[in-house]
Design a protein around this motif. Structure first.
Motif, PDB file in Angstrom:
ATOM      1  N   ALA A  10      19.133 -28.733  21.408  1.00 46.80           N
ATOM      2  CA  ALA A  10      17.652 -28.042  20.952  1.00 46.80           C
ATOM      3  C   ALA A  10      16.752 -29.071  20.332  1.00 46.80           C
ATOM      4  CB  ALA A  10      18.006 -26.868  20.359  1.00 46.80           C
ATOM      5  N   PHE A  11      15.670 -28.677  20.560  1.00 50.33           N
ATOM      6  CA  PHE A  11      14.561 -29.581  19.659  1.00 50.33           C
ATOM      7  C   PHE A  11      13.339 -28.792  19.473  1.00 50.33           C
ATOM      8  CE2 PHE A  11      13.905 -30.152  24.474  1.00 50.33           C
ATOM      9  CZ  PHE A  11      12.520 -29.944  24.648  1.00 50.33           C
ATOM     10  N   ILE A  12      12.506 -29.160  18.817  1.00 47.52           N
ATOM     11  CA  ILE A  12      11.268 -28.757  18.197  1.00 47.52           C
ATOM     12  C   ILE A  12      10.258 -28.645  19.092  1.00 47.52           C
ATOM     13  CG2 ILE A  12       9.353 -28.715  16.465  1.00 47.52           C
ATOM     14  CD1 ILE A  12      11.337 -29.552  14.516  1.00 47.52           C
ATOM     15  N   GLY A  13       9.604 -27.434  19.537  1.00 46.08           N
ATOM     16  CA  GLY A  13       8.496 -27.428  20.726  1.00 46.08           C
ATOM     17  C   GLY A  13       9.070 -26.907  22.013  1.00 46.08           C
ATOM     18  N   GLN A  14      10.463 -26.511  22.299  1.00 46.50           N
ATOM     19  CA  GLN A  14      11.448 -26.447  23.249  1.00 46.50           C
ATOM     20  C   GLN A  14      10.866 -24.780  23.738  1.00 46.50           C
ATOM     21  OE1 GLN A  14      15.477 -26.350  22.929  1.00 46.50           O
ATOM     22  NE2 GLN A  14      15.821 -26.859  25.114  1.00 46.50           N
ATOM     23  N   PRO A  15      10.554 -24.832  25.010  1.00 47.96           N
ATOM     24  CA  PRO A  15      10.055 -23.474  25.362  1.00 47.96           C
ATOM     25  C   PRO A  15      11.462 -22.601  25.626  1.00 47.96           C
ATOM     26  CG  PRO A  15      10.123 -24.948  27.323  1.00 47.96           C
ATOM     27  CD  PRO A  15      10.346 -25.724  25.902  1.00 47.96           C
ATOM     28  N   VAL A  16      11.276 -21.382  25.161  1.00 46.54           N
ATOM     29  CA  VAL A  16      12.376 -20.214  25.480  1.00 46.54           C
ATOM     30  C   VAL A  16      11.955 -19.125  26.233  1.00 46.54           C
ATOM     31  CG1 VAL A  16      14.058 -18.683  23.946  1.00 46.54           C
ATOM     32  CG2 VAL A  16      13.035 -20.760  23.059  1.00 46.54           C
ATOM     33  N   LEU A  17      12.780 -18.302  27.015  1.00 46.06           N
ATOM     34  CA  LEU A  17      12.555 -17.268  27.749  1.00 46.06           C
ATOM     35  C   LEU A  17      13.473 -16.308  27.632  1.00 46.06           C
ATOM     36  CD1 LEU A  17      12.390 -19.206  31.391  1.00 46.06           C
ATOM     37  CD2 LEU A  17      10.482 -18.941  29.544  1.00 46.06           C
ATOM     38  N   ASP A  18      13.251 -15.130  28.263  1.00 46.41           N
ATOM     39  CA  ASP A  18      14.254 -14.001  28.366  1.00 46.41           C
ATOM     40  C   ASP A  18      14.240 -13.753  29.986  1.00 46.41           C
ATOM     41  OD1 ASP A  18      12.327 -12.157  28.891  1.00 46.41           O
ATOM     42  OD2 ASP A  18      12.919 -10.987  27.392  1.00 46.41           O
ATOM     43  N   ASP A  19      15.118 -12.766  30.289  1.00 48.10           N
ATOM     44  CA  ASP A  19      15.103 -12.749  31.760  1.00 48.10           C
ATOM     45  C   ASP A  19      13.721 -12.109  32.488  1.00 48.10           C
ATOM     46  OD1 ASP A  19      15.322 -10.174  30.180  1.00 48.10           O
ATOM     47  OD2 ASP A  19      16.530  -9.233  31.766  1.00 48.10           O
ATOM     48  N   GLN A  20      12.847 -11.600  31.398  1.00 48.59           N
ATOM     49  CA  GLN A  20      11.517 -11.155  32.043  1.00 48.59           C
ATOM     50  C   GLN A  20      10.629 -12.327  32.081  1.00 48.59           C
ATOM     51  OE1 GLN A  20      11.339  -7.636  32.768  1.00 48.59           O
ATOM     52  NE2 GLN A  20      13.425  -7.373  32.389  1.00 48.59           N
ATOM     53  N   GLY A  21      10.363 -12.914  30.900  1.00 47.54           N
ATOM     54  CA  GLY A  21       9.221 -13.886  30.703  1.00 47.54           C
ATOM     55  C   GLY A  21       9.257 -14.696  29.484  1.00 47.54           C
ATOM     56  N   VAL A  22       8.370 -15.339  29.163  1.00 45.08           N
ATOM     57  CA  VAL A  22       8.140 -16.283  28.125  1.00 45.08           C
ATOM     58  C   VAL A  22       8.297 -15.585  26.890  1.00 45.08           C
ATOM     59  CG1 VAL A  22       6.862 -17.967  26.990  1.00 45.08           C
ATOM     60  CG2 VAL A  22       6.664 -17.868  29.297  1.00 45.08           C
ATOM     61  N   VAL A  23       9.097 -16.029  25.807  1.00 39.42           N
ATOM     62  CA  VAL A  23       9.599 -15.621  24.411  1.00 39.42           C
ATOM     63  C   VAL A  23       8.615 -16.333  23.611  1.00 39.42           C
ATOM     64  CG1 VAL A  23      11.193 -15.032  23.158  1.00 39.42           C
ATOM     65  CG2 VAL A  23      11.746 -14.094  25.354  1.00 39.42           C
ATOM     66  N   GLY A  24       8.739 -17.812  23.434  1.00 40.69           N
ATOM     67  CA  GLY A  24       8.226 -18.332  22.198  1.00 40.69           C
ATOM     68  C   GLY A  24       8.721 -19.737  22.492  1.00 40.69           C
TER      69      GLY A  24
END
Lengths: 300, 164
Positions: free
Chosen positions: A145-159
């Motif tokens: 994992a790195f800083i600035g990495q995109p995170v999703l859940d099963d519906q859409g973008v989380v943060g």
């Protein structure tokens, strides 16, 4: 041990020192951003406390899982199997479309879309800090994992990941007032920046002209312009538009597609062509110091 | 002093209660109860400052505040500075506060936690444009209610290990 009158350093001096130090820390961390590397170390030190805090909930979860009746388990499995069949059917169609898309892009002589690698992460702490929307997950630098990495859940973008430790990472949610994400309307491709408001159910669209063709219900997809989020993941849906001519811009609000208030399993994304790659078996890698083959399996 | 625990054990006890305080601050709670979560870290820290002002004082409170900053993901120094300020108040007046009744003490703790929350909010507002939710000050009440019980439990622990 009982010291009645002895006081080595006066309290007021100690307080002054502490306040000065606190001020210095705030400046260093907030204004100069030089604490990132320190945070990695400190996060790793305190992460046992985070894991400790999840123990009671996990124990209860496991208990209730064990106590489920055979029938409800069966029903659940049947449901999952139906879902799976459904997904597989969709997947076949997806493969077809993917190939077709690639062919068409080749015809247009444009670059084909990048694949991404994913890893499932579990939320271990939702912050009790009332001023920042963050969650902590159980993956860290050990997993790539790195800083600035995109995170999703099963519906859409989380943060996105804002700080990492060895086995934990902190994710800033798109609803935080310090977060903004470039998006594009699915219907007509209008570009807008979606900013968090500090309210989990509401996001704000910035600088939307009164004449723009956005309507309530429009789905906003990540545009990939900021370089952080990959293109084409659902972010938010427009809920209200107020076109007050006395204001320079229209007031447009949207609700996030991801269920930010009930996050549990998340997906971390890596770009396939990036030098930063996921590590699926950090322990084995550390022991063998050899590249694992697990990366190939989950490559999509 | 009948059973004299070594100074090492005593330090261990303080450290352990502080770790428990941090854990309690992070433990997931149901949505309805979560806004009422008492401010455990500050309450347990303040107990030690009140009971052992010559051993646990502003320095340790400051370091503990840094730990809270890391765990809550807030800007470094916010909780550390505010905690140090509140600890100063207790360390300055510990002799008087010890003579208060439990109810009186609870009111004071409520006031101090209200002060801490206001200062943290002001700093967050200035630094990160934080928004104030009405639920933010509920823990003032729950902390005051929990203080007498916490005080009695921690005093029992302190006497058990003969900490002075």
């Amino acid at each position: 041990m009982t010291t009645l009158f002895i006081r080595t350093i006066s309290l007021r001096f100690r307080l002054t020192l502490a306040l000065l130090l606190a001020f210095l820390l705030i400046v260093l961390d907030h204004q100069l951003n030089v604490m990132q590397s320190t945070r990695v170390v400190l996060n790793s030190i305190v992460s046992p406390v985070q894991y400790l805090a999840t123990v009671p909930e996990q124990t209860f979860d496991r208990l209730s899982e064990n106590l489920q009746s055979r029938r409800s388990m069966r029903a659940y499995i049947a449901e999952l199997e139906t879902d799976m069949l459904d997904m597989k059917a969709q997947m076949q169609r997806y493969q077809l479309l993917l190939r077709e898309n690639e062919r068409l892009r080749n015809l247009l002589a444009s670059e084909s879309l990048q694949d991404s690698l994913r890893m499932v992460a579990e939320v271990i702490a939702v912050d009790s800090n009332s001023f920042s929307h963050q969650v902590v997950i159980n993956k860290g630098t050990a997993h790539g994992a790195f800083i600035g990495q995109p995170v999703l859940d099963d519906q859409g973008v989380v943060g996105q990941v804002v700080s990492v430790g060895l086995t934990s990472a902190r994710i800033l949610l798109i609803s935080d007032q310090n977060h903004a994400i470039p998006t594009r309307s699915e219907r007509n491709g209008i570009r807008v920046v979606v900013q968090g408001t500090g309210n989990m159910e509401q996001l704000e669209l910035m600088h939307v002209p009164h004449t723009s063709d956005l309507v309530e219900g429009d789905l906003l997809l990540s545009s990939g312009l900021g370089g952080v989020f990959p293109e084409g993941y659902p972010v938010a849906q427009i809920t209200s538009i107020v076109r007050d001519e006395s204001l320079p811009f229209a007031e447009v609000y949207a609700s996030p597609v991801a269920q930010l208030d009930r996050l549990r399993m998340l997906l971390l994304l890596w770009r396939a062509d990036d030098e930063r790659q996921p590590v699926f078996t950090p322990l084995r890698d550390a022991l063998n110091a050899q590249p694992s083959d697990a990366v190939e399996d989950t490559n999509d | 002093m009948i059973d004299t625990a070594s100074s090492f054990t005593q330090r261990g006890v303080i450290f352990l209660t502080l770790v428990i305080a941090l854990t309690l601050a992070l433990i997931p709670m149901s949505v309805g109860l979560a806004p009422w979560r008492p401010d455990w870290p500050l309450m347990i820290m303040l107990y030690w400052v009140l009971a052992l002002p010559h051993r646990v004082s502003i320095g340790i409170t400051f370091l503990f505040g840094v730990a809270v900053d890391i765990l809550l993901g807030s800007t470094f120094g916010i909780h550390a500075g505010v905690y140090a300020l509140v600890a100063y108040f207790i360390a300055r007046h510990y002799q008087r506060i010890r003579n208060f009744s439990l109810v009186h003490q609870a009111l004071l703790i409520g006031f101090l936690i209200g002060l801490e929350r206001s200062l943290v909010f002001l700093l967050e507002y200035y630094l990160n444009d934080a928004q104030l939710a009405p639920t933010y000050f509920w823990p003032v009440l729950s902390s005051a209610v929990m203080w007498p019980w916490l005080f009695l439990i921690l005093r029992k622990i302190r006497r058990r290990f003969a900490m002075k």
